[in-house]
Write an enzyme that holds these catalytic residues in place. Sequence first.
Site, PDB file in Angstrom:
ATOM      1  CG  ASP A  64      -0.232  -0.383   2.401  1.00  0.00           C
ATOM      2  OD1 ASP A  64       0.891  -0.214   2.666  1.00  0.00           O
ATOM      3  OD2 ASP A  64      -0.742   0.381   3.761  1.00  0.00           O
ATOM      4  NE  ARG A 107       0.157   4.341   6.130  1.00  0.00           N
ATOM      5  CZ  ARG A 107      -1.250   5.081   6.028  1.00  0.00           C
ATOM      6  NH1 ARG A 107      -1.073   5.769   5.509  1.00  0.00           N
ATOM      7  NH2 ARG A 107      -1.857   3.902   4.871  1.00  0.00           N
ATOM      8  CD  GLU A 152      -1.448   0.910   6.961  1.00  0.00           C
ATOM      9  OE1 GLU A 152      -3.099  -0.261   6.481  1.00  0.00           O
ATOM     10  OE2 GLU A 152      -1.540   1.789   7.390  1.00  0.00           O
ATOM     11  CG  ASP A 189      -4.380  -0.665  -1.206  1.00  0.00           C
ATOM     12  OD1 ASP A 189      -5.120  -1.147  -0.567  1.00  0.00           O
ATOM     13  OD2 ASP A 189      -3.837   0.443  -1.063  1.00  0.00           O
ATOM     14  CD1 TRP A 217      -8.172  -4.609   0.646  1.00  0.00           C
ATOM     15  CD2 TRP A 217     -10.280  -3.298   0.176  1.00  0.00           C
ATOM     16  NE1 TRP A 217      -8.088  -3.004   0.882  1.00  0.00           N
ATOM     17  CE2 TRP A 217      -9.386  -2.719   0.772  1.00  0.00           C
ATOM     18  CE3 TRP A 217     -11.341  -3.631   0.071  1.00  0.00           C
ATOM     19  CZ2 TRP A 217      -9.857  -1.056   0.430  1.00  0.00           C
ATOM     20  CZ3 TRP A 217     -11.545  -2.253   0.077  1.00  0.00           C
ATOM     21  CH2 TRP A 217     -10.428  -1.021  -0.040  1.00  0.00           C
ATOM     22  CD  GLU A 271      -3.615   6.213   2.505  1.00  0.00           C
ATOM     23  OE1 GLU A 271      -2.807   7.206   3.734  1.00  0.00           O
ATOM     24  OE2 GLU A 271      -4.152   5.292   3.328  1.00  0.00           O
ATOM     25  CG  HIS A 319      -1.329   4.864  -0.650  1.00  0.00           C
ATOM     26  ND1 HIS A 319      -1.090   5.252   0.809  1.00  0.00           N
ATOM     27  CD2 HIS A 319      -2.238   3.952   0.004  1.00  0.00           C
ATOM     28  CE1 HIS A 319      -0.988   3.542   1.926  1.00  0.00           C
ATOM     29  NE2 HIS A 319      -2.345   3.668   1.320  1.00  0.00           N
TER      30      HIS A 319
HETATM   31  C1  BGC Z   1      -4.051   1.334   3.514  1.00  0.00           C
HETATM   32  C2  BGC Z   1      -4.842   1.002   3.237  1.00  0.00           C
HETATM   33  C3  BGC Z   1      -5.826  -0.180   2.482  1.00  0.00           C
HETATM   34  C4  BGC Z   1      -6.985   0.474   4.100  1.00  0.00           C
HETATM   35  C5  BGC Z   1      -7.725  -0.586   3.860  1.00  0.00           C
HETATM   36  C6  BGC Z   1      -4.935   1.289   4.632  1.00  0.00           C
HETATM   37  O1  BGC Z   1      -4.102   1.574   5.996  1.00  0.00           O
HETATM   38  O2  BGC Z   1      -3.110   2.092   3.279  1.00  0.00           O
HETATM   39  O3  BGC Z   1      -4.376   0.939   1.429  1.00  0.00           O
HETATM   40  O4  BGC Z   1      -6.506  -0.710   1.556  1.00  0.00           O
HETATM   41  O5  BGC Z   1      -6.144   0.891   5.197  1.00  0.00           O
HETATM   42  O6  BGC Z   1      -8.066  -0.408   5.133  1.00  0.00           O
END
Ligand code: BGC
Length: 905
Positions: A477, A481, A483, A490, A549, A762, A783
């Site tokens: 994503d 950060r 994540e 995505d 998703w 994003e 993003h």
């Molecule tokens: C991510 C996104 C993701 C989303 C879905 C985010 O924290 O960065 O790109 O698809 O959460 O909950």
Amino acid sequence: MAFRPVNLRFEHHLPLPGTLSTIGIGESHPRVSWNLENQPENFQQITYHLELLRGAEPTSATPPTYSEEIQGTSSTLIQWPESHALPSRSGAFVRVKVSGETASAWSDWHYVEAGLLIRSDWTCSRISSPSYTSPEAPSPSAIFKRSFAVKRGVKKARVYMTSQGVYDLRVNGKPVSTDFMNPGWTNYQDRLLYQVYDVAGALSEDSENHLTVEVAEGWFTGRLAWGDGVRNVYGDRNAIMAQLELEYADGTREVVNSDDRWQVTQGASTTAEIYDGQTFDASRAKLIEESLRGDLSLAGFAAAQVLPPLPESTELEAMTSAPMRQIDVLRPATQFTTPSGKTIIDFGQNLVGYARIKNVTGQKGHTITLKFAEVMENEELGTRPLRCAKVTDNFILAGTPEPESWEPNFTFHGFRYLQVDNWPGDTATLSSAIEAVVIHTDMTRAATFECSNASLNQLHSNVFWSMRGNFTGLPTDCPQRDERLGWTGDIAVFAPTATFLYDCTALLQSWLKDLWLDQKDLGGIPPVVSPNCLKAMGFWARVSECAIWNDAVILVPWALYQETGDLALLSAQFESMDTFLNSIPLDKNHDALWSDDSFQLGDWLDPLAPPDNPAQSQTDAHNVANAFLVNSLAIMAKICALLEKPAEAAKFSDWHARARQQFRHLYVTPAGFVSSDSQTAYALAIVFDLLEKDQLPTAGARLDRLIRKNGFRISTGFAGTPYVLEALVLTGHTQTAYRMLLETGCPSWLYPITMGATTTWERWDSMMPDGSINPGEMTSFNHYALGAVAHFLHERVGGLRCVAAGWARCRVEPLPGGEITKVKVEHLAIQGKIGAEWEVVDGVFRVEVRVPAGTVMEVAMPKGEVKEVGAGVWKFEEKFDAYSWPPKAISGLPDGITLEDVKNE
Ligand code: BGC
């Protein structure tokens, strides 16, 4: 220049950079593809002649092991001769020539070599440092060492290597490649990837040599996911497996295996974390170096501990894609001092990688601290969007008289700005002492886009950079950060753009395997991230059902099939797709659609959603989920037909028809108004073919009206963004589409460009018009998802689209509009480069197209004439009357529907 095949490829692997050699593949019968160079106009291949040479170097005197001329028009994914399987470790030189009306010359010999194809080929042990405890805190790197003698006459030397953690392999102290953070991230408990290195050139014959492997936490034991995240997702200690195999000219073989003869000690990186960064103690590195030269006890080396073998259930798999590598180097663009006195370097481009320090001198123990961020806020480094990731590297100097240099090997950051704290000496020397190294999975760039509008060119460049920064072994994503996860939604929306920008087939093919493993683990519904490290995270462990998703299991393989024409990719994923659709919780009252109780993220990051609740979109989340379901069912019915599964094709066609009908019953008025009355709701209904022919004019007109009422600003999140412009074009509102594309107010595609963005954000307003950072938690500046608009730039603005899978047939159908007078778009397809360049000058429309052999191109001229061309470069022109535009036909509408049917003037 000779007419000949070039660029031979095996399966979807890339050769080693700068070579014609592909080593360490996992297939014994790799399919072969090639492109043609300097082919005659309209060349059509009738036969191809394939030769293999095994067990010898190619010379004119060596007869081939296999040589056969075969009837066949295809140059892609050609079967390897059945009786010439490549066993483990063995290689073959391959060449090809083709003939049609003319015969080509032979291609160069390309080399392909298998890795270790069966488990018993692995004779090395899994070894670890004995000093590992179960670390709840970050642990330092460990460095393993083994000396060995090399005789004279090395013919071949390979290291087969993997780790639980990430590793850095060196021979005699020198890196063997520019690979970065191998073996990458997979579902380690099920599949661990190995890499193969040709190290012959790094060995000293007739002398003592040594291998060192440094290993760090990486994704195996390191912290993953946001907040406190989770550690030790796959185990609590790092380990390596290394197997050096030497073959001498006299036919003898030697193997150096990882085992208890290896020595290990703590490495020089006291921490090496993906989110928090790396701290490197150069004094420790010096001590290790000295120790490696003689007395191992100096740096505390002790015997490595042999761990039990990997469980049989963990596959040791050859890496299909190229690894992450150091791809590019950027010099500082500017340097400045902030109001609080911090020194900042601006690299001029938001990127993913790290900073390299070169030739610095200072006292022993002096620590240089590097902090990274994507943006500045209030004239200081804007670190809030990094959340709990420290994103900080420390270099502790050894204080040697000669200048010192360092670059991290186990972390990466998303940044444009670098804050350098505690630089020893004059900061005026900084810009020559620091550079940014760009890392990502090594993929062949497959697209260029240039047009007469500089802002659109920048938009395309931003999309390109965001793809680079997020294809780090898997599609993530964001890169900065706490994540950096393989969020499935995505890539579900970005896949058609990704496959156009880069040859990313091998990377996505590998990731889809992880996705299927995670899906099985969850009982049939695909996860929202893969590899699914959220399993260990409370609430998120339970979040799984979620359209878009989940739809990645269909949309990603479908995009790969469109790009490559490779049915094997669909076939490999069929069970995953089928299992997903059959696991969807269906609604009590509308049994072809998603249950009304299912969890949905909907049109994530709709610009009207509040900063702290990106799922609260103006479009009903179940409307979005069901639109995606109908689309996935339509694709699935096509996939079943392609895979010759008539019973399943009938089942999914029937389900699709019922779902489409129930969708209309629930969300569409008889006239064609769609509930939620939003840009996304209309975009999906139009592009996913959810409406009847007589509803399209109303729906198109309403979408057009909503956009005009909104001042041509965008009002879509992840779900609607890829489709809204296409929906306008399909319903005859091309000029509205251009007006919207070129809008610069917030939110719009070009607003970030006006704010100096160099990657896709994003959020539409990750940076607010006043220069402050959006207060929402989800505020990355890198993003790729909203960059799916690049697909529209390629297909509609440039006019180049694939109309039969694998670019077997394509179409150039530019839609001049807005202020755009000139566009050039190129794509490196599996057959070679396809391109189109059009311009309108003094009332004349001119187009030049480039077609590789193996592709038929339709060129749709403004007045409606369609020309069909084969291999070659072709030019056409005609008088262009803006008032007669757009033409009567536009490709992309459902069968039997024309532009006249959908227009509502
Ligand atoms: C991510 C996104 C993701 C989303 C879905 C985010 O924290 O960065 O790109 O698809 O959460 O909950």
